[in-house]
Scaffold this motif. Sequence first.
Motif, PDB file in Angstrom:
ATOM      1  N   GLU A  32       0.851  -1.196   0.108  1.00 59.55           N
ATOM      2  CA  GLU A  32       0.039   0.025  -0.027  1.00 59.55           C
ATOM      3  C   GLU A  32       0.672   1.200  -0.153  1.00 59.55           C
ATOM      4  OE1 GLU A  32      -4.156  -0.130   2.139  1.00 59.55           O
ATOM      5  OE2 GLU A  32      -2.715  -1.146   3.406  1.00 59.55           O
ATOM      6  N   LYS A  35       2.264   1.830  -3.671  1.00 60.45           N
ATOM      7  CA  LYS A  35       1.102   2.004  -4.507  1.00 60.45           C
ATOM      8  C   LYS A  35       0.829   3.592  -4.369  1.00 60.45           C
ATOM      9  CE  LYS A  35      -3.777   1.684  -5.006  1.00 60.45           C
ATOM     10  NZ  LYS A  35      -5.055   1.223  -4.520  1.00 60.45           N
ATOM     11  N   GLU A  39       1.645   7.128  -6.623  1.00 64.03           N
ATOM     12  CA  GLU A  39       0.741   7.943  -7.131  1.00 64.03           C
ATOM     13  C   GLU A  39       1.040   9.309  -6.640  1.00 64.03           C
ATOM     14  OE1 GLU A  39      -3.594   7.110  -6.050  1.00 64.03           O
ATOM     15  OE2 GLU A  39      -3.186   4.886  -6.033  1.00 64.03           O
TER      16      GLU A  39
END
Length: 77
Positions: A32, A35, A39
């Motif tokens: 997470e 990820k 972004e």
Amino acid sequence: MICGVMPYGLTSARQAKRPMDPIALTIGQMFEVEKFSREIDGSKDVEELQSIAKNLLLAWKQQQAASAWIIRQQQGL
């Protein structure tokens, strides 16, 4: 993750000194982080980045407050 080194100075569960270190991130949490880090790195929108920073600051302070509350409860204060 490059050559077993976690991004942003994070310690994986395997790298932790104790096998069940409560602060070590799980594999899922590490994915997470990676990820969302990608972004953030890909964003060029200043307002979006400001919003993310404010949300992270709030979450950090809420976590500090929760940790302090737990410590007080354990100490019977």
